[in-house]
Design a protein around this motif. Structure first.
Motif, PDB file in Angstrom:
ATOM      1  N   LYS A 203       4.961   7.979  -0.527  1.00 42.23           N
ATOM      2  CA  LYS A 203       5.956   6.922  -0.393  1.00 42.23           C
ATOM      3  C   LYS A 203       5.256   5.577  -0.328  1.00 42.23           C
ATOM      4  CE  LYS A 203       9.676   5.233   2.386  1.00 42.23           C
ATOM      5  NZ  LYS A 203      10.260   5.075   3.648  1.00 42.23           N
ATOM      6  N   ALA A 204       5.758   4.599  -1.063  1.00 38.19           N
ATOM      7  CA  ALA A 204       5.213   3.243  -0.993  1.00 38.19           C
ATOM      8  C   ALA A 204       5.632   2.642   0.337  1.00 38.19           C
ATOM      9  CB  ALA A 204       5.737   2.396  -2.135  1.00 38.19           C
ATOM     10  N   ARG A 205       4.662   2.060   1.059  1.00 37.11           N
ATOM     11  CA  ARG A 205       4.930   1.465   2.362  1.00 37.11           C
ATOM     12  C   ARG A 205       4.095   0.210   2.522  1.00 37.11           C
ATOM     13  NH1 ARG A 205       4.945   5.766   7.037  1.00 37.11           N
ATOM     14  NH2 ARG A 205       6.561   4.427   7.828  1.00 37.11           N
ATOM     15  N   SER A 206       4.458  -0.610   3.469  1.00 32.98           N
ATOM     16  CA  SER A 206       3.712  -1.841   3.698  1.00 32.98           C
ATOM     17  C   SER A 206       2.552  -1.649   4.656  1.00 32.98           C
ATOM     18  CB  SER A 206       4.650  -2.917   4.239  1.00 32.98           C
ATOM     19  OG  SER A 206       5.221  -2.478   5.445  1.00 32.98           O
ATOM     20  N   SER A 207       2.449  -0.494   5.299  1.00 33.63           N
ATOM     21  CA  SER A 207       1.330  -0.239   6.204  1.00 33.63           C
ATOM     22  C   SER A 207       0.571   0.986   5.728  1.00 33.63           C
ATOM     23  CB  SER A 207       1.839  -0.019   7.630  1.00 33.63           C
ATOM     24  OG  SER A 207       2.437   1.246   7.726  1.00 33.63           O
ATOM     25  N   THR A 208      -0.569   1.228   6.322  1.00 29.99           N
ATOM     26  CA  THR A 208      -1.359   2.393   5.936  1.00 29.99           C
ATOM     27  C   THR A 208      -1.083   3.596   6.828  1.00 29.99           C
ATOM     28  OG1 THR A 208      -3.192   1.643   7.304  1.00 29.99           O
ATOM     29  CG2 THR A 208      -3.222   0.993   4.969  1.00 29.99           C
ATOM     30  N   ALA A 209      -0.170   3.460   7.760  1.00 31.15           N
ATOM     31  CA  ALA A 209       0.156   4.573   8.651  1.00 31.15           C
ATOM     32  C   ALA A 209       0.757   5.715   7.849  1.00 31.15           C
ATOM     33  CB  ALA A 209       1.132   4.114   9.721  1.00 31.15           C
ATOM     34  N   SER A 210       0.450   6.931   8.249  1.00 31.72           N
ATOM     35  CA  SER A 210       0.993   8.108   7.588  1.00 31.72           C
ATOM     36  C   SER A 210       1.974   8.801   8.500  1.00 31.72           C
ATOM     37  CB  SER A 210      -0.138   9.075   7.232  1.00 31.72           C
ATOM     38  OG  SER A 210      -1.015   8.479   6.327  1.00 31.72           O
ATOM     39  N   ALA A 211       2.988   9.367   7.927  1.00 33.67           N
ATOM     40  CA  ALA A 211       3.982  10.111   8.690  1.00 33.67           C
ATOM     41  C   ALA A 211       3.893  11.575   8.299  1.00 33.67           C
ATOM     42  CB  ALA A 211       5.372   9.572   8.414  1.00 33.67           C
ATOM     43  N   PHE A 212       4.073  12.447   9.262  1.00 28.07           N
ATOM     44  CA  PHE A 212       3.996  13.867   9.010  1.00 28.07           C
ATOM     45  C   PHE A 212       5.291  14.544   9.417  1.00 28.07           C
ATOM     46  CE2 PHE A 212      -0.272  12.522   9.108  1.00 28.07           C
ATOM     47  CZ  PHE A 212      -0.982  13.415   8.357  1.00 28.07           C
ATOM     48  N   ARG A 213       5.638  15.579   8.728  1.00 32.51           N
ATOM     49  CA  ARG A 213       6.813  16.362   9.025  1.00 32.51           C
ATOM     50  C   ARG A 213       6.388  17.813   9.067  1.00 32.51           C
ATOM     51  NH1 ARG A 213      11.391  18.517   5.393  1.00 32.51           N
ATOM     52  NH2 ARG A 213       9.801  18.350   3.805  1.00 32.51           N
TER      53      ARG A 213
ATOM     54  N   PHE B  87      12.862  14.648   2.972  1.00 33.23           N
ATOM     55  CA  PHE B  87      11.940  13.546   2.785  1.00 33.23           C
ATOM     56  C   PHE B  87      12.767  12.289   2.536  1.00 33.23           C
ATOM     57  CE2 PHE B  87       8.947  16.929   1.517  1.00 33.23           C
ATOM     58  CZ  PHE B  87       7.835  16.528   2.222  1.00 33.23           C
ATOM     59  N   PRO B  88      12.218  11.112   2.784  1.00 29.01           N
ATOM     60  CA  PRO B  88      12.927   9.878   2.436  1.00 29.01           C
ATOM     61  C   PRO B  88      13.268   9.879   0.944  1.00 29.01           C
ATOM     62  CG  PRO B  88      11.020   9.384   3.797  1.00 29.01           C
ATOM     63  CD  PRO B  88      10.938  10.843   3.437  1.00 29.01           C
ATOM     64  N   THR B  89      14.364   9.259   0.573  1.00 32.87           N
ATOM     65  CA  THR B  89      14.829   9.295  -0.814  1.00 32.87           C
ATOM     66  C   THR B  89      13.853   8.647  -1.791  1.00 32.87           C
ATOM     67  OG1 THR B  89      16.107   7.292  -0.448  1.00 32.87           O
ATOM     68  CG2 THR B  89      17.263   9.397  -0.180  1.00 32.87           C
ATOM     69  N   ASP B  90      13.041   7.707  -1.332  1.00 35.41           N
ATOM     70  CA  ASP B  90      12.092   7.047  -2.234  1.00 35.41           C
ATOM     71  C   ASP B  90      10.701   7.687  -2.220  1.00 35.41           C
ATOM     72  OD1 ASP B  90      11.690   6.171   0.365  1.00 35.41           O
ATOM     73  OD2 ASP B  90      11.139   4.134  -0.234  1.00 35.41           O
ATOM     74  N   ALA B  91      10.538   8.835  -1.578  1.00 34.84           N
ATOM     75  CA  ALA B  91       9.254   9.552  -1.579  1.00 34.84           C
ATOM     76  C   ALA B  91       9.146  10.367  -2.859  1.00 34.84           C
ATOM     77  CB  ALA B  91       9.158  10.454  -0.356  1.00 34.84           C
ATOM     78  N   LEU B  92       7.997  10.284  -3.511  1.00 30.21           N
ATOM     79  CA  LEU B  92       7.780  10.949  -4.796  1.00 30.21           C
ATOM     80  C   LEU B  92       6.882  12.167  -4.645  1.00 30.21           C
ATOM     81  CD1 LEU B  92       6.995   7.712  -6.824  1.00 30.21           C
ATOM     82  CD2 LEU B  92       9.200   8.891  -6.637  1.00 30.21           C
ATOM     83  N   SER B  93       7.106  13.164  -5.495  1.00 26.10           N
ATOM     84  CA  SER B  93       6.234  14.342  -5.501  1.00 26.10           C
ATOM     85  C   SER B  93       4.812  13.911  -5.820  1.00 26.10           C
ATOM     86  CB  SER B  93       6.708  15.350  -6.547  1.00 26.10           C
ATOM     87  OG  SER B  93       7.922  15.913  -6.152  1.00 26.10           O
TER      88      SER B  93
ATOM     89  N   MET C  15       0.844  -1.179   0.000  1.00 24.98           N
ATOM     90  CA  MET C  15       0.000   0.000   0.000  1.00 24.98           C
ATOM     91  C   MET C  15       0.886   1.238   0.000  1.00 24.98           C
ATOM     92  SD  MET C  15      -3.115  -0.510   2.519  1.00 24.98           S
ATOM     93  CE  MET C  15      -4.466  -1.445   1.946  1.00 24.98           C
ATOM     94  N   ARG C  16       0.251   2.315  -0.367  1.00 18.72           N
ATOM     95  CA  ARG C  16       0.980   3.577  -0.360  1.00 18.72           C
ATOM     96  C   ARG C  16       0.457   4.426   0.773  1.00 18.72           C
ATOM     97  NH1 ARG C  16       2.195   6.206  -5.799  1.00 18.72           N
ATOM     98  NH2 ARG C  16       4.201   5.277  -5.721  1.00 18.72           N
ATOM     99  N   SER C  17       1.314   5.168   1.353  1.00 21.43           N
ATOM    100  CA  SER C  17       0.852   6.112   2.366  1.00 21.43           C
ATOM    101  C   SER C  17       1.404   7.479   2.029  1.00 21.43           C
ATOM    102  CB  SER C  17       1.274   5.668   3.763  1.00 21.43           C
ATOM    103  OG  SER C  17       2.661   5.733   3.871  1.00 21.43           O
ATOM    104  N   LEU C  18       0.968   8.431   2.744  1.00 16.36           N
ATOM    105  CA  LEU C  18       1.271   9.808   2.436  1.00 16.36           C
ATOM    106  C   LEU C  18       2.240  10.394   3.446  1.00 16.36           C
ATOM    107  CD1 LEU C  18       0.348  12.036   0.541  1.00 16.36           C
ATOM    108  CD2 LEU C  18      -1.461  12.513   2.141  1.00 16.36           C
ATOM    109  N   LEU C  19       3.248  11.023   2.951  1.00 13.02           N
ATOM    110  CA  LEU C  19       4.148  11.791   3.802  1.00 13.02           C
ATOM    111  C   LEU C  19       3.842  13.250   3.530  1.00 13.02           C
ATOM    112  CD1 LEU C  19       7.422   9.847   3.167  1.00 13.02           C
ATOM    113  CD2 LEU C  19       6.223  10.036   5.317  1.00 13.02           C
ATOM    114  N   ILE C  20       3.446  13.940   4.545  1.00 13.14           N
ATOM    115  CA  ILE C  20       3.033  15.323   4.358  1.00 13.14           C
ATOM    116  C   ILE C  20       3.827  16.254   5.252  1.00 13.14           C
ATOM    117  CG2 ILE C  20       1.115  16.936   4.547  1.00 13.14           C
ATOM    118  CD1 ILE C  20      -0.724  14.640   4.045  1.00 13.14           C
TER     119      ILE C  20
END
Length: 116
Positions: free
Chosen positions: A103-113, A24-30, A1-6
């Protein structure tokens, strides 16, 4: 699943973690505006900054946004997206736009910055 880094630009930065990530993590996409809107609209995000508080931010599909924090701060406003950015206009707090990445992740949790 994909989750959102905001990255949220909020004056509540004093509530945020002490050590703010600057990259942002290097594999996070615009995120494109349509993709970002689809991932945000109608969702509730629960955030736990390093200071131990908790935030609940609800992005309504009709463009309204609500925030409640465990230390009693509450606000309402409106939100919208621009290409790669999440924007909020709060009633009590200062508004603004912040860059968002997906960012593609294995969980649905979202991270915020939070940026200053």
């Amino acid at each position: 699943m994909r989750s959102l880094l905001i990255s949220l630009l909020m004056p509540m930065a004093s509530l945020a973690q002490a050590a703010i990530p600057i990259e942002f993590p290097t594999d996070a996409l615009s995120a494109g505006a349509d993709s970002l809107r689809a991932r945000i609209a109608g969702k509730v995000f629960r955030i736990k900054p390093a200071d131990g508080t908790s935030w609940r931010i609800e992005y309504k599909a009709n463009g309204y946004v609500f925030i409640d924090t465990s230390n009693g701060f509450r606000d309402t406003g409106t939100w919208h997206v621009e290409e790669g950015k999440l924007c909020a206009d709060w009633h009590r707090a200062n508004g603004g736009c912040s860059e968002a990445r997906i960012k593609a992740r294995s969980s649905t949790a979202s991270a915020f910055r939070t940026e200053r």
